[in-house]
Design an enzyme around this catalytic site. Sequence first.
Site, mmCIF file in Angstrom:
data_model
loop_
_atom_site.group_PDB
_atom_site.id
_atom_site.type_symbol
_atom_site.label_atom_id
_atom_site.label_comp_id
_atom_site.label_asym_id
_atom_site.label_seq_id
_atom_site.Cartn_x
_atom_site.Cartn_y
_atom_site.Cartn_z
ATOM 1 N N ASP A 123 9.718 0.800 4.936
ATOM 2 C CA ASP A 123 10.914 0.181 5.446
ATOM 3 C C ASP A 123 11.819 1.179 6.389
ATOM 4 O OD1 ASP A 123 9.545 -1.938 4.591
ATOM 5 O OD2 ASP A 123 11.095 -2.589 2.780
ATOM 6 N N THR B 4 0.907 -1.182 0.070
ATOM 7 C CA THR B 4 0.036 -0.093 0.116
ATOM 8 C C THR B 4 0.898 1.191 -0.009
ATOM 9 O OG1 THR B 4 -0.234 -0.318 2.338
ATOM 10 C CG2 THR B 4 -1.884 -1.115 1.179
ATOM 11 N N ASP B 5 2.205 1.172 0.465
ATOM 12 C CA ASP B 5 2.961 2.413 0.531
ATOM 13 C C ASP B 5 3.189 3.076 -0.598
ATOM 14 O OD1 ASP B 5 4.811 0.412 -0.354
ATOM 15 O OD2 ASP B 5 6.303 0.993 1.321
ATOM 16 N N GLY C 40 17.326 -11.306 3.309
ATOM 17 C CA GLY C 40 16.445 -12.236 2.456
ATOM 18 C C GLY C 40 15.186 -12.869 3.082
ATOM 19 N N ALA C 41 14.788 -12.273 4.127
ATOM 20 C CA ALA C 41 13.770 -12.896 4.849
ATOM 21 C C ALA C 41 12.572 -11.910 5.203
ATOM 22 C CB ALA C 41 14.046 -13.349 6.237
ATOM 23 N N SER D 120 16.273 -5.986 6.018
ATOM 24 C CA SER D 120 17.811 -5.906 6.064
ATOM 25 C C SER D 120 18.308 -4.724 5.273
ATOM 26 C CB SER D 120 18.447 -7.099 5.876
ATOM 27 O OG SER D 120 18.054 -7.673 4.659
ATOM 28 N N GLU E 135 17.957 3.948 -2.294
ATOM 29 C CA GLU E 135 17.370 2.389 -2.981
ATOM 30 C C GLU E 135 16.829 2.475 -4.176
ATOM 31 O OE1 GLU E 135 16.134 -0.099 -0.146
ATOM 32 O OE2 GLU E 135 15.561 -1.579 -1.313
#
Length: 361
Positions: A154, A22-23, A104-105, A109, A142
């Site tokens: 995030d 939704t972001d 990767g979870a 990170s 990013e």
Amino acid sequence: MSTVDSGVWAAPGRVNLIGEHTDYCDGFVLPFALPHRTEVIAARLDRPEWIVSSSLTGETVTFDLSEPVTGWAAYVAGIVWALRDAGYDVPGARLDISSGVPGGAGLSSSAALECAVLSALVDLGGLDLPVAQRPKLAQRAENAYVGVPCGIMDQSASTLCRAGHALFLDCRSMAVEQIPLDLVGHGLEILVIDSRAPHQLVDGEYAARRAACEKAAEILNLPALRDATLADLSRLDDPLLIRRARHVVTENDRVLATIELLRDGRIREIGPLLTASHASMRDDFEITVPEVDTAVEAAIAAGAYGARMTGGGFGGCVLALVDTDRSDDVAAAVAEAFRANGFTSPSFFSATPAPGATRLS
Ligand code: GLA
């Protein structure tokens, strides 16, 4: 602003309680920061050079931005680049990085790395960059430098979260409300289940979801899907766009309903909203995989109030809202379901809302 010569900074990973994909639709999210964090031991250099080492890979990468930086160090170089691009005089630095955020979870990170480095460089250089503006700068690093088309959730979580609270963020206005989340006081736990499903096609699929949402908003002649209602969806012809848009519209509603319940201290009652969010990601947004669907089903069958995949999707983690005294049984039931399906064993931890980026010393 005064400068500092050296110090230690940290920024956390996150889970998202609800509000997925939704972001970037200008909508609502409700993440909280994890106690797992990335730490940066940093010292200012007297030249425009960055010497970055990672305890994870054992590598040291040195750059001065005259050439593109790739791999994990691109997240660091991206922060330097974005600060410079915004007009800041970024100090050269030595940065030693270690991280307790599983990679990767789907626990952010990358954002933890970006936000820890950003905090360090801001303080080393005495840069006048208010905390509220840092998530956008880290997101730009990013998006524009690393090349990942992520939204703002995030970096906001890693920067703005407070211990004991979830962060209700309006991704259009960037208005923030800290929502108390006293799990322990209610005898509850958020059990995080790392499905350990291999992330495949993640980047392309994420970008495709984002493009579909933007396309749907454009056809509806709206600034973003944040502005769409369920009734609007009848103006879309393409069944795929209808499904994608329906996820976003209903997910925003679920975030707002969750907030209302949490404000009333009715934490257990958010369970069905979490589970409905998962069904919407599975059926309408089509970003789940068998491992996470199995984890959700097994957790609920074993007594969780609700469960959902958290993060961008295609693997990663599931969170389940459970009574503390049921947590072990739920974990055992999920592990057994994974065994029965021949999946790699999942791992588990209990998540308590922790603070955002900070200087440790
Ligand atoms: C990833 C992105 C976020 C957000 C989530 C899905 O974590 O980095 O911006 O879009 O996926 O909610």
